[in-house]
Write a protein that holds these residues in place. Structure first.
Motif, PDB file in Angstrom:
ATOM      1  N   ASN A  56      49.492  64.946  81.415  1.00 57.80           N
ATOM      2  CA  ASN A  56      49.538  65.629  82.700  1.00 57.80           C
ATOM      3  C   ASN A  56      50.975  65.732  83.210  1.00 57.80           C
ATOM      4  O   ASN A  56      51.385  66.749  83.770  1.00 57.80           O
ATOM      5  N   THR A  60      54.604  69.275  84.076  1.00 54.64           N
ATOM      6  CA  THR A  60      55.477  69.538  85.218  1.00 54.64           C
ATOM      7  C   THR A  60      56.823  68.833  85.142  1.00 54.64           C
ATOM      8  O   THR A  60      57.724  69.150  85.913  1.00 54.64           O
ATOM      9  N   SER A 239      52.782  66.146  96.416  1.00 63.65           N
ATOM     10  CA  SER A 239      52.799  66.281  94.959  1.00 63.65           C
ATOM     11  C   SER A 239      52.604  64.939  94.277  1.00 63.65           C
ATOM     12  O   SER A 239      51.885  64.831  93.273  1.00 63.65           O
ATOM     13  N   SER A 243      49.038  64.531  92.223  1.00 64.89           N
ATOM     14  CA  SER A 243      49.099  64.464  90.758  1.00 64.89           C
ATOM     15  C   SER A 243      48.651  63.111  90.241  1.00 64.89           C
ATOM     16  O   SER A 243      48.145  63.002  89.120  1.00 64.89           O
ATOM     17  N   SER A 365      58.672  69.846  94.130  1.00 68.95           N
ATOM     18  CA  SER A 365      57.211  69.751  94.197  1.00 68.95           C
ATOM     19  C   SER A 365      56.602  69.563  92.817  1.00 68.95           C
ATOM     20  O   SER A 365      55.799  68.646  92.599  1.00 68.95           O
ATOM     21  N   TRP A 366      56.988  70.390  91.842  1.00 66.60           N
ATOM     22  CA  TRP A 366      56.403  70.300  90.513  1.00 66.60           C
ATOM     23  C   TRP A 366      56.993  69.135  89.729  1.00 66.60           C
ATOM     24  O   TRP A 366      56.311  68.517  88.918  1.00 66.60           O
ATOM     25  N   THR A 368      57.928  66.306  91.025  1.00 69.26           N
ATOM     26  CA  THR A 368      57.260  65.109  91.531  1.00 69.26           C
ATOM     27  C   THR A 368      55.851  64.983  90.966  1.00 69.26           C
ATOM     28  O   THR A 368      55.328  63.873  90.843  1.00 69.26           O
ATOM     29  N   LEU A 369      55.232  66.113  90.620  1.00 70.06           N
ATOM     30  CA  LEU A 369      53.912  66.056  89.988  1.00 70.06           C
ATOM     31  C   LEU A 369      53.961  65.212  88.719  1.00 70.06           C
ATOM     32  O   LEU A 369      53.026  64.458  88.427  1.00 70.06           O
ATOM     33  N   SER A 370      55.057  65.335  87.954  1.00 72.96           N
ATOM     34  CA  SER A 370      55.160  64.565  86.711  1.00 72.96           C
ATOM     35  C   SER A 370      55.265  63.073  87.009  1.00 72.96           C
ATOM     36  O   SER A 370      54.665  62.249  86.315  1.00 72.96           O
ATOM     37  N   SER A 373      51.864  61.868  88.020  1.00 73.42           N
ATOM     38  CA  SER A 373      50.964  61.759  86.871  1.00 73.42           C
ATOM     39  C   SER A 373      51.195  60.467  86.114  1.00 73.42           C
ATOM     40  O   SER A 373      50.240  59.778  85.717  1.00 73.42           O
TER      41      SER A 373
END
Length: 430
Positions: A56, A60, A239, A243, A365-366, A368-370, A373
């Motif tokens: 996941n 990102t 985020s 995530s 934002s994206w 921080t998704l990583s 996850s």
């Protein structure tokens, strides 16, 4: 003034209609992979919670690693070729998964590599697409355009997971990914027909600034505007905790609740109706409540929804209904927040800075998704799946609280808050 500007329906703008059509095709394919990829890892390759979290995260992580520099490139290159090449490479990368599965050589390591390559191309595509859109439509139609694109994405989120669940039951998760691969090829061909564009021109081009100076110019636009500055802070927490939940979402439903793949697809589809409803309500909510109250309300909904999800227990009809309703509420506020902030950002940013400003926001934002996850995968192994969802859901209330305590809460209309010292700055006028 956007290209092919037309009064009435925005679909009379042929360039936008073509962009919307190509995106709608790839949106549907992406939703198939959204379900099929983690199920391939979990059900076919027996991924651990940490491997699921890493998978996941790799979708990102490229935003965190490369997003800001891609923003500089997008402001120095023509944007249409970037869109075409990004989708072409995503087509080739995803096509390897069903091929490797048929050849019986697919491994979790290959899945991770493909996911990372697709993630890198997504960085190029997302930043270029958001920077290209204001050249296709008038800026006073950006909320309308973004709402149409988000609604199309939400329709795919509604129909795609249910369709994916059925197809996975028939042909298997790895083969379903081939459909997403083909959708990127179709989209690339369609995007090639968009109007040609040249590299953006701005007052700073003569000086040929360094990459770091270019990055600072993008940061300055965000730092000078109250709404963008506070929403950037809120996006970090949104985020991170969202995530964290999604990293263990499928594992929780399959392993802890004991639900079948088809049921999981239907739950995501029912829940994704919330995303569609949010996309359709965004413009009206801004008119009814004003910007501040709309954003605070939108950010409170994910925490409520996913906190309910943590109470799902067992593979019963009631548990299935609760999981779908919880995901509905969890997804409802996110498009409302996104449409409002993205439209405002596009409308105040000069064309030669669109790439960097969009990259600044998207990278945070994206990217921080990583991190979220990875956090979700680690917490899932240490605390348990249900506990990870519960504590992450509590964390999702942080951005709503922050905005409710900030000056953003008092804002009413987008046009009233395009403030900042950039009017007299070479960075560009707000």
């Amino acid at each position: 003034m956007g290209a092919n500007s037309q009064p009435g329906s925005i679909f009379r703008n042929k360039a936008f209609a073509l962009l919307w059509s190509s995106q709608s095709i790839s949106f549907m394919g992406t939703q198939l992979t959204f379900v099929a990829l983690p199920l391939t890892a979990v059900a076919v390759l027996n991924a651990t919670p940490m491997e699921a979290g890493l998978l996941n995260a790799l979708e990102t992580l490229p935003f965190l690693l490369f997003g800001l520099f891609v923003g500089v490139m997008v402001d120095r290159w023509a944007r249409r070729p970037i869109l075409v090449w990004a989708n072409a490479i995503r087509f080739v990368a995803l096509a390897w998964i069903p091929v490797a599965f048929v050849l019986d050589v697919l491994t979790i390591e290959q899945l991770l590599v493909v996911t990372f390559v697709v993630g890198v191309m997504t960085v190029f595509f997302e930043i270029a697409y958001m920077s290209y859109l204001p050249s296709l439509v008038d800026r006073d139609r950006l909320i309308d355009a973004n709402s149409k694109l988000q609604a199309s994405s939400s329709v795919a989120e509604v129909a795609g997971p249910g369709l994916a669940g059925g197809l996975i039951g028939l042909i298997g998760a790895p083969i379903v990914i081939a459909i997403d691969s083909a959708s990127y090829l179709i989209s690339a061909v369609a995007l090639f027909k968009l109007p040609r564009d040249a590299a953006p021109q701005g007052p700073e081009d003569e000086a040929k600034p360094s990459i770091w100076a270019s990055l600072r110019a993008g940061f300055a636009v965000v730092a000078r505007n109250t709404l963008l500055r506070w929403c950037t802070i809120a996006v970090f927490f949104l985020s991170l905790f969202f995530s964290s939940i999604m990293a263990v979402y499928f594992l929780f439903l399959i392993r802890e609740a004991g639900m079948a793949s088809a049921a999981v697809g239907l739950i995501v589809a029912v829940g994704s109706v919330g995303g569609l409803v949010g996309a359709l309500l965004a413009e009206r909510m801004n008119a009814w409540l004003g910007i501040g109250r709309t954003l605070v309300t939108a950010l409170a909904l994910p925490g409520i929804g996913f906190l309910l999800l943590s109470y799902v227990d067992g593979n019963s009809l009631g548990a299935t209904v609760l999981a779908g309703a919880a995901t509905f509420v969890g997804f409802l506020g996110i498009p409302i927040f996104d449409i409002t902030v993205i439209s405002f950002r596009q409308s105040i940013t000069p064309e030669h800075l669109q790439g960097r400003v969009n990259a600044t926001q998207r990278s945070l934002s994206w990217g921080t998704l990583s991190l979220g996850s990875l956090m979700g995968g680690a917490l899932g192994g240490a605390l348990g799946l249900g506990e990870t969802i519960m504590w992450s859901a509590i964390g999702l209330f942080v951005p709503a609280v922050l905005l409710s305590l900030s000056p953003v809460r008092r804002m009413r209309h987008l046009a009233d808050h395009a403030e900042g010292p950039a009017e007299s700055s070479p960075v560009g006028s707000h």
